[in-house]
Design a protein around this motif. Sequence first.
Motif, PDB file in Angstrom:
ATOM      1  N   LEU A 407       0.833  -1.193   0.000  1.00  0.00           N
ATOM      2  CA  LEU A 407       0.000   0.000   0.000  1.00  0.00           C
ATOM      3  C   LEU A 407       0.871   1.247   0.000  1.00  0.00           C
ATOM      4  O   LEU A 407       0.618   2.200  -0.761  1.00  0.00           O
ATOM      5  N   VAL A 408       1.914   1.231   0.812  1.00  0.00           N
ATOM      6  CA  VAL A 408       2.805   2.401   0.859  1.00  0.00           C
ATOM      7  C   VAL A 408       3.496   2.585  -0.492  1.00  0.00           C
ATOM      8  O   VAL A 408       3.607   3.704  -0.996  1.00  0.00           O
ATOM      9  N   VAL A 409       3.929   1.470  -1.083  1.00  0.00           N
ATOM     10  CA  VAL A 409       4.555   1.576  -2.405  1.00  0.00           C
ATOM     11  C   VAL A 409       3.578   2.208  -3.396  1.00  0.00           C
ATOM     12  O   VAL A 409       3.929   3.116  -4.157  1.00  0.00           O
ATOM     13  N   ALA A 410       2.323   1.746  -3.351  1.00  0.00           N
ATOM     14  CA  ALA A 410       1.326   2.266  -4.283  1.00  0.00           C
ATOM     15  C   ALA A 410       1.061   3.741  -4.018  1.00  0.00           C
ATOM     16  O   ALA A 410       0.897   4.545  -4.951  1.00  0.00           O
ATOM     17  N   VAL A 411       1.026   4.106  -2.741  1.00  0.00           N
ATOM     18  CA  VAL A 411       0.754   5.502  -2.390  1.00  0.00           C
ATOM     19  C   VAL A 411       1.904   6.393  -2.846  1.00  0.00           C
ATOM     20  O   VAL A 411       1.699   7.457  -3.427  1.00  0.00           O
ATOM     21  N   LEU A 412       3.123   5.906  -2.620  1.00  0.00           N
ATOM     22  CA  LEU A 412       4.286   6.721  -2.995  1.00  0.00           C
ATOM     23  C   LEU A 412       4.390   6.872  -4.501  1.00  0.00           C
ATOM     24  O   LEU A 412       4.961   7.838  -4.996  1.00  0.00           O
ATOM     25  N   GLU A 413       3.833   5.905  -5.224  1.00  0.00           N
ATOM     26  CA  GLU A 413       3.812   6.017  -6.679  1.00  0.00           C
ATOM     27  C   GLU A 413       3.112   7.300  -7.102  1.00  0.00           C
ATOM     28  O   GLU A 413       3.396   7.865  -8.154  1.00  0.00           O
ATOM     29  N   LYS A 414       2.159   7.730  -6.289  1.00  0.00           N
ATOM     30  CA  LYS A 414       1.444   8.967  -6.605  1.00  0.00           C
ATOM     31  C   LYS A 414       2.372  10.169  -6.474  1.00  0.00           C
ATOM     32  O   LYS A 414       2.083  11.234  -6.981  1.00  0.00           O
ATOM     33  N   GLY A 415       3.466   9.953  -5.744  1.00  0.00           N
ATOM     34  CA  GLY A 415       4.457  11.025  -5.603  1.00  0.00           C
ATOM     35  C   GLY A 415       3.885  12.232  -4.885  1.00  0.00           C
ATOM     36  O   GLY A 415       2.815  12.168  -4.289  1.00  0.00           O
ATOM     37  N   SER A 416       4.661  13.295  -4.916  1.00  0.00           N
ATOM     38  CA  SER A 416       4.240  14.590  -4.385  1.00  0.00           C
ATOM     39  C   SER A 416       3.911  14.566  -2.895  1.00  0.00           C
ATOM     40  O   SER A 416       3.969  13.529  -2.254  1.00  0.00           O
ATOM     41  N   TYR A 417       3.586  15.707  -2.397  1.00  0.00           N
ATOM     42  CA  TYR A 417       3.315  15.834  -0.963  1.00  0.00           C
ATOM     43  C   TYR A 417       2.073  15.081  -0.559  1.00  0.00           C
ATOM     44  O   TYR A 417       1.947  14.594   0.556  1.00  0.00           O
ATOM     45  N   PHE A 418       1.166  14.957  -1.495  1.00  0.00           N
ATOM     46  CA  PHE A 418      -0.058  14.224  -1.188  1.00  0.00           C
ATOM     47  C   PHE A 418       0.269  12.781  -0.791  1.00  0.00           C
ATOM     48  O   PHE A 418      -0.260  12.241   0.171  1.00  0.00           O
ATOM     49  N   GLY A 419       1.215  12.203  -1.567  1.00  0.00           N
ATOM     50  CA  GLY A 419       1.624  10.843  -1.256  1.00  0.00           C
ATOM     51  C   GLY A 419       2.226  10.737   0.135  1.00  0.00           C
ATOM     52  O   GLY A 419       1.879   9.849   0.908  1.00  0.00           O
ATOM     53  N   TYR A 420       3.092  11.701   0.479  1.00  0.00           N
ATOM     54  CA  TYR A 420       3.716  11.672   1.805  1.00  0.00           C
ATOM     55  C   TYR A 420       2.670  11.833   2.907  1.00  0.00           C
ATOM     56  O   TYR A 420       2.721  11.172   3.942  1.00  0.00           O
ATOM     57  N   ALA A 421       1.722  12.734   2.648  1.00  0.00           N
ATOM     58  CA  ALA A 421       0.674  12.936   3.653  1.00  0.00           C
ATOM     59  C   ALA A 421      -0.109  11.645   3.862  1.00  0.00           C
ATOM     60  O   ALA A 421      -0.450  11.274   4.989  1.00  0.00           O
ATOM     61  N   LEU A 422      -0.357  10.944   2.747  1.00  0.00           N
ATOM     62  CA  LEU A 422      -1.094   9.686   2.863  1.00  0.00           C
ATOM     63  C   LEU A 422      -0.297   8.662   3.674  1.00  0.00           C
ATOM     64  O   LEU A 422      -0.855   7.953   4.512  1.00  0.00           O
ATOM     65  N   VAL A 423       1.021   8.609   3.387  1.00  0.00           N
ATOM     66  CA  VAL A 423       1.856   7.683   4.155  1.00  0.00           C
ATOM     67  C   VAL A 423       1.789   8.048   5.629  1.00  0.00           C
ATOM     68  O   VAL A 423       1.677   7.178   6.497  1.00  0.00           O
ATOM     69  N   ALA A 424       1.835   9.348   5.918  1.00  0.00           N
ATOM     70  CA  ALA A 424       1.741   9.780   7.316  1.00  0.00           C
ATOM     71  C   ALA A 424       0.427   9.307   7.928  1.00  0.00           C
ATOM     72  O   ALA A 424       0.386   8.829   9.064  1.00  0.00           O
TER      73      ALA A 424
END
Lengths: 498, 566, 90
Positions: A407-424
């Motif tokens: 899931l984290v890999v998939a989220v980070l694929e989105k890149g950008s700050y949005f991805g980091y916020a999602l990981v958080a």
Amino acid sequence: MISLSSQFPILVALAPLMAAPFCALFRGNTLPWAMTTIISAFSFYVSLSLLFSVVASGPISYELGGWAPPWGIEYVVDPLSGFMLVLISGISTGVLLFARDSITKEVPAHQLGLFFAAYLLSLTGMLGICITGDAFNIFVFLEIMSLSSYALIAMGERTDRRALTAAFQYLIIGTVGATFYLTGVGLIYMMTGTLNIADIASRFPEIEGTRPILAGVGFIIVGICIKLALFPMHVWLPNSYTYAPNIITAFFAGTATKVSVYLLIRFIFTVFGPNYSFAGLGLTDVLMPLAILGFLSMSAVAIFQTNLKRLLAYSSVAQLGYMVLGIALASEAGLTASVVHIFNHAVVKTGLFLSVGCMFYVVGSTYLKDLQGVGRRMPLTTFGFALGGLGLIGVPLTPGFISKWYLVVAVLEKGSYFGYALVAALMVSSLLAVIYIWRVVEVAYFRPPPEGTETQEAPLSLLIPTWIFILGSFYFGIETSFNVGFAKTIASFLMGGA
Amino acid sequence: MIEGLNPGLILILGALLVPLTSGFIRSLLILALPVLALVQIYTLGLGTWGHFEFLGLSLEITRVDPLSRIFGTIFCIAAFMGMVYALHVKDTIQHFVALIYIGSAIGAVFAGDMITLFVFWELTAISSVFLIWASRTERAYRAGMRYLIIQVTSGVILLGGIIVYYQDTGSIAFDYIGLTGIAGCLILIAFGIKSAFPLLHNWVQDSYPEATVTGTVILSAFTTKLAIYALARAFPGTDILIPIGGAMILLPIVYVVLENDLRRVLAYSLNSQLGYMVIGVGIGSELALNGTAAHVFVHIMYKSLLFMCMGAVLFRTGTVKVTELGGLYKSMPITTVFCLIGAVSIAAFPLTGGFVSKAMIQSAALNGGLFILWPVMLFACAGIMDHSGLKVPFFTFFSKDRGIRVQEAPMNMLIAMGIAAFFCIGIGVFPGLLFELLPYAPTYNPYSFGHIVSALQLLFFAILAFMLLIRFKVYPSELRSTNLDFDWFYRVPLKRLILAIGRLILIVWNWSLGIANDVLRYIIGLVSETHSSGKIMARTTASSTAVVVIVALLGVLLVFLYQFQQ
Amino acid sequence: MSNPDDEKKYWLEEPANINKIFYAVIGLCVLVALPKVLTLLDILLFKQGRFELADFFVFYTFFGVIGYVMMILLAKKLRGFLMRDEDYYD
């Protein structure tokens, strides 16, 4: 000559359906249970062989009654449905091994026949939903599953009368969901003139964006999400899971909501097509906020629960958020994560609910205040629960880690700050999971057991199935070729097939 | 035995049995495990086993090739010696962690990929610190803590290097890496910390003297040599290693002269010896790598032997301070003989193991045209002659008799020392047996007349100088002291700086913590206001309310979807 | 612990014997230096190293004596700079 194996697609759902009435006629506690277990194991065997033949030679299409689709009803086994069939029948069989000694404590002997009949019907419904290739047939199976599950949940009334109201509320909300679904299918039928899923999918591009289709999509998505208990349509779930008999909770936690996730994937990726669903309908914007709010808010709610089953039920709602998030990411990686989590969460949660079932068997309650010091009273059961809890949190070597990783890999694929916020957000949610699991561990291990209680383990007939799931979850957390391998196949099949 | 099982795992799994046993059975168990591991190495033969796919990384749990095999072999022998030496110890924890530690060192040697290496690498760090803490003194606790921080840091840097390396190359195979890019640098630093490069070396002298009697013997054999193995695997022929090795040989020598604690003397001289190995890796020719492997083998033997002798002295007298020892040859004659054997071996007298392996590295240096390095190595020979060859035995067993009368070392210690002494001499007399095990085909004859005479000239004149200095009382008298080394920088000014920064940070921290606390408290308050039992998010709403929510959601969704109408 | 006076007299305890060892070492030094001396006197051809410096007649002995003494003296000098109390860090 027609060999038996060519009839497997219909047998997988037909066997439990036909067995149910017989089951209802049986008396005593052994006979209905034995029949149900054998039928479930048979379905499991059939599912496995279907899955293997799908792997070997591609999707299977089965024409019901010899009527060619789209006029007749078609049963389709593709990698996703085959995977779901194996998961559902496998979990059902495992839970049934546990059921014999557990259920006699909770359901009166004269109702056992009816209980197992309802169980078989519910199993029929789930397997049918996964295997059928017909949108209306899905509705039929959905109703079979739902109606029987209302009855099953209500059977928890001997332990707590609130099971009746919980079942009734589920009935109301579930019926609304089913109605919405039917309305949506009706609207689509109006525009396409067909109920066959493949047929609808092939005609869909011509009618995209018309007003009935938009309304149909809306009704179907909401309908499925009610069944899926997506936040904030989850109200029925915590009560149902809390007051249902223990094996029913374990069974449904592993399968029922997963079937709804399956439906969501089926409609978004097969019927509407991933491009249209996300680019043309903006479903990401609809599903993602609900998923994120869901896993954050529901994990927080779980922390405050005083009943262990209810705590795990809320945790289930949160975990469903992960799966929907994976779908909403609209990428192959996201879909992989979602499918992996369907499998992993099913195994882990079933194991957890079974160990709770063991505790209930001995202690007679699932309230945390009654479970003080249970770690000393039931060391094996509690240790199993703690290991399962690690899986829920997502500690490495557990399946929870594997799903979060993807899931984290998939989220980070989105890149950008949005991805980091999602990981958080995912991290926060994991942290909340640590807290609610820790609360249980603390109560179980660090509080003294009530005076006068002795060490008393649950019988082996309960412990062994529980530990099968717990150890199995570790197996799938380390040797991931089955769950992750299939999830990848499925994701590329669904994304590529569109 | 189990096909493809990493030999290190035999010790680790066996260690789990240790707490369940006692007495004779336990002795049998801890002695059998290294033997079993050795048998496993040779029954496996050469090859790779245990391939796994994990999260897209291809792991290779077991890889036996000539390089890893010789390191594994010597580790198993050293483990056996260490276990014999520790037989009298009744401390379950020490046996347990020693086996875990040795097992993970052996496991790391046979790791075929860097993730497996990393896991074992960290495991050696975490398990070995308990050997230091097992002394159960405040000093040992603090030294252990410093040791742990440095070791784990090495692991973290290694992990960082592995990640970068994986991103650059897509591979985690543990093979030649070379000093290219950030990945190579990080991995080299990680290996460098563990192999005690100059300025990264202080953990050796800091921690080894604080471990238990048996703990030091075991510690000294594995950690640094594992790092040498890793260097030989990943960085053979990396030029920078040659000056690093040269500095490594020289720097500790000064400290050795001044140091009062004999186990610390040995730790410094160990550091100096490691310099030879680093040079050997840096040269990277077949002869040099052979020499490095041979030197590791021999070095573990004589260094263990010396540590064992000092351990026996510590065990019997309670001290290894030069200022408190002397004349022990009367009480511990056998230990004295073993210590002398270790001393002549480390000083590289002909017919000892040290002569053979050092000669190989020196020849490799000459073949490689390193004419500046060569006198450095010679000078170091004289230095080593002094510190380990003369100072340790002289001040312990001879010099002024301080009236200490004790018993000879226990039998198990003597046996362990005997094994090591046997190897020291045996390899010196029959170097061919060791050559058979080396990674490359051997083509070296250490015993030429010129070489023997040169070595003897150097050594005897150094002895002569030592005697003259002692005779004319020029030799620095031993004083109870702490000698400042590079660790002064982090143990004094850096510590003060950090404390000062720490205070500053503490002020800022407390201040921001106060704010964060308030914010967090507010959020928690809000969450529990809304999420705790019976509150709005956790309430079982009436079915009608639930349905209203659902219908409202449907309405919103329909309105939302309406914008996509074509 | 027994009284040291009761013990047998060890050979090494005689100062004369220590002198004997000292002279023995000097004798050994002369012996190992002999091939080189003989080469110098053209009685023997003994090449030690592979390059000029190593063949310089006092090279190894130089290293043995001078190198060693230098090292000790250097260490003694450094002691003034490096030495602290035993419990300096505590």
